[in-house]
Design an enzyme around this catalytic site. Structure first.
Site, PDB file in Angstrom:
ATOM      1  N   LEU A 130       0.810  -1.218   0.000  1.00 27.18           N
ATOM      2  CA  LEU A 130       0.000   0.000   0.000  1.00 27.18           C
ATOM      3  C   LEU A 130       0.843   1.267   0.000  1.00 27.18           C
ATOM      4  CD1 LEU A 130      -2.632  -0.943   2.731  1.00 27.18           C
ATOM      5  CD2 LEU A 130      -2.821  -1.252   0.265  1.00 27.18           C
ATOM      6  N   TRP A 132       1.220   5.487   1.175  1.00 24.01           N
ATOM      7  CA  TRP A 132       0.951   6.205   2.420  1.00 24.01           C
ATOM      8  C   TRP A 132      -0.111   7.278   2.262  1.00 24.01           C
ATOM      9  CZ3 TRP A 132       1.779  11.141   1.162  1.00 24.01           C
ATOM     10  CH2 TRP A 132       2.771  11.441   0.220  1.00 24.01           C
ATOM     11  N   LYS A 156       1.007  -5.341   3.161  1.00 17.63           N
ATOM     12  CA  LYS A 156       2.014  -4.478   3.783  1.00 17.63           C
ATOM     13  C   LYS A 156       1.618  -3.010   3.615  1.00 17.63           C
ATOM     14  CE  LYS A 156       5.812  -2.498   2.455  1.00 17.63           C
ATOM     15  NZ  LYS A 156       5.765  -1.286   3.345  1.00 17.63           N
ATOM     16  N   SER A 210       5.017   4.240  -6.164  1.00 17.75           N
ATOM     17  CA  SER A 210       5.834   4.925  -7.155  1.00 17.75           C
ATOM     18  C   SER A 210       6.231   4.002  -8.302  1.00 17.75           C
ATOM     19  CB  SER A 210       7.103   5.479  -6.504  1.00 17.75           C
ATOM     20  OG  SER A 210       7.994   4.421  -6.174  1.00 17.75           O
ATOM     21  N   THR A 213       9.491   2.002  -7.520  1.00 22.45           N
ATOM     22  CA  THR A 213       9.295   0.787  -6.722  1.00 22.45           C
ATOM     23  C   THR A 213       8.579  -0.277  -7.529  1.00 22.45           C
ATOM     24  OG1 THR A 213       9.215   2.115  -4.708  1.00 22.45           O
ATOM     25  CG2 THR A 213       8.323  -0.111  -4.577  1.00 22.45           C
ATOM     26  N   GLU A 232      -0.397  -0.016  -9.903  1.00 18.63           N
ATOM     27  CA  GLU A 232      -1.065   1.284 -10.036  1.00 18.63           C
ATOM     28  C   GLU A 232      -0.091   2.297  -9.468  1.00 18.63           C
ATOM     29  OE1 GLU A 232      -2.352   4.617  -9.172  1.00 18.63           O
ATOM     30  OE2 GLU A 232      -3.608   3.691  -7.641  1.00 18.63           O
ATOM     31  N   CYS A 268      -2.274  10.345  -6.747  1.00 14.11           N
ATOM     32  CA  CYS A 268      -1.764   9.897  -8.046  1.00 14.11           C
ATOM     33  C   CYS A 268      -2.572  10.446  -9.208  1.00 14.11           C
ATOM     34  CB  CYS A 268      -1.716   8.374  -8.102  1.00 14.11           C
ATOM     35  SG  CYS A 268      -3.287   7.567  -7.762  1.00 14.11           S
ATOM     36  N   GLU A 367       6.472  13.513 -11.586  1.00 16.52           N
ATOM     37  CA  GLU A 367       5.439  13.607 -10.552  1.00 16.52           C
ATOM     38  C   GLU A 367       6.075  14.127  -9.266  1.00 16.52           C
ATOM     39  OE1 GLU A 367       1.873  10.802  -8.877  1.00 16.52           O
ATOM     40  OE2 GLU A 367       3.895   9.967  -8.864  1.00 16.52           O
TER      41      GLU A 367
END
Length: 466
Positions: A130, A132, A156, A210, A213, A232, A268, A367
């Site tokens: 997930l 933040w 997580k 991100s 990641t 996503e 996002c 971004e």
């Protein structure tokens, strides 16, 4: 044991043990055993739905507590949590619980003497990682469909925002969902997240976060068991405003403001690139800047606060460095561009608006994930589309025009997974949500199609005799 501390300065001395890679392996092994035991996966879908509906009721009972945890950990204005995030999470759990018995296979006309059909089956152990910025809302989008179809889910949360999701884990047990069906593992991405991505017991993994990641997760999955990965990720969403859009009056201004600055721009789908027709650029910009300057920066717990702190000092520094770089290259900063003292311990970036940004500036493509907006102008439809598509991302976009044929034409031409017309919207739970390009692929987060990322299709071919 390593400890996680929620967002700096926001939650006192709260510390939570970080899950190690070895502990991840233990929990996924236990989740696999629970799945094969059939205590959850073997239930009738309507029995699983009933338990999830009880979970939603308990979340509603504890809504104020969940909102307070979200506010404290993420620095989100409490009003956002109370009015949007927590009710949205509860709605998601209920919607998927009630939808699961609509998940069906297909039959195919294979000819006489043959029965050909498909069915969808759970993977077994699945995982979710997930972000933040919307901890509870994103958790619900993943928990509800994954559990409804019978999987065991290892989840997580972000290391800065684990507490609301940990509370939901407790509520799941209270709702009668067996131990081990939902396992929440707080930890760092470098250890716990990497371990989940590499765990061979996990059949599918959904990630929101991100692009950088997401690439690491894909690599880990490719190097191990080729688990299904749904991503996503980021966005650099355009808001395209044609000259006739002024007919929408204050609705145009309020929704473009919301798109740009909701959750301090840490969203996002944030409409961080405004593209406005030259004929109305001066008037629109004046009204937009006036509305942005009226936004209230304040204590997240104050219900009058519009914008809370960004997630941390490093994020603030990175955002403002991009603004200064653009300014040095010739951009004009119409509003903001600074960090301002509001509440001790919090990092507040003032709502920031730039125009006359050089086409090559990275602020137009990277971004920033903060309350920073650029305004560009266009003269015709073709130029608007070219500017909108000048990004590696493809998550969301908005098109504003009183001419519906033009709005539809431009919506089709913009490369994005979700396009709203004369509004800022990601759609409701009945419509799919997902991105293109560097915004992600591999799954849909809402609608009945969300079940597809948590199940795999099996074809069954039956030869009929006699």
């Amino acid at each position: 044991m390593p400890l996680l501390r929620p967002r700096d300065g926001s939650a006192g001395d709260a510390q939570i043990p970080a899950t190690s890679a070895a502990e991840v392996a233990e929990h996924t092994c236990a989740a696999e055993a629970v799945f094969h035991s059939g205590v959850w996966s073997g239930l009738d879908p309507r029995e699983r739905a009933a338990a999830l509906l009880r979970l939603a009721d308990l979340m509603e009972r504890d809504a104020d507590h969940l909102a307070a945890l979200e506010c404290a950990d993420a620095g989100k204005p409490l009003r956002e949590c109370v009015e949007n995030d927590v009710p949205g999470a509860i709605e998601s759990v209920r919607w998927f619980a009630e939808a699961v018995d609509k998940l069906t296979g297909q039959s195919f006309p294979a000819g006489p003497g043959v029965l050909a059909l498909t069915e969808r089956e759970p993977y077994g152990v699945v995982a979710a990682i997930l972000p933040w910025n919307y901890p509870l809302a994103m958790a619900a989008w993943k928990i509800a469909p994954a559990l409804a179809v019978g999987n065991s889910l290892v989840l997580k949360p972000a290391d800065t925002t684990p507490r609301s999701v940990l509370h939901v884990e407790k509520l799941a047990l209270e709702a009668g969902i067996p131990t081990g069906v939902l396992r929440v593992l707080p930890g760092t991405g470098a250890e716990a997240g990497e371990a989940l991505a590499r765990d061979p017991r996990i059949g599918a993994l959904s990630f929101t976060g991100s692009t950088r990641t997401g690439r690491r997760i894909l690599t880990a999955a490719a190097e191990t068991n080729l688990k299904r990965v749904s991503l996503e990720m980021g966005g650099k969403s355009p808001q395209i405003i044609f000259a006739d859009a002024l007919v929408y009056g204050e609705d145009l201004i309020s929704q473009t403001i919301e798109s740009a600055f909701l959750t301090a721009g840490q969203n996002c789908t944030a409409g961080s690139r405004i593209l406005v027709h030259t004929d109305i650029a001066e008037e629109f910009t004046r009204r937009f800047v006036a509305a942005a300057s009226a936004l209230v920066l304040g204590d997240p717990e104050d219900l009058d606060t519009d914008i809370g702190p960004v997630i941390g000092g490093g994020a603030a520094t990175r955002m403002l460095a991009a603004v200064e770089e653009a300014r040095a290259a010739g951009a004009r900063v119409l509003l903001g561009g600074t960090e301002v003292p509001v509440v001790e311990g919090g990092h507040y970036v003032a709502p920031t608006v730039l125009d006359r940004v050089p086409a090559e500036a990275r602020i137009l493509r990277e971004e920033l994930f903060g309350p920073i907006v650029t305004i560009q102008t266009f003269t015709d439809e073709a130029e608007a589309i070219a500017l909108a598509n000048d990004t590696p991302y493809g998550l969301a976009a908005s098109v504003w025009s009183a001419q519906i044929d033009r709005a539809i034409r431009v919506s089709r031409a913009v490369r994005a997974g979700v396009v709203s017309v004369n509004s800022y919207s990601e759609g409701d739970l009945t419509s799919p949500f997902g991105g293109w390009g560097e915004s992600g692929f591999g799954g849909v987060e809402k609608s009945l199609r969300a079940f597809e990322q948590w199940t795999r299709e099996k074809a069954i071919w039956v030869s009929l005799h006699g």
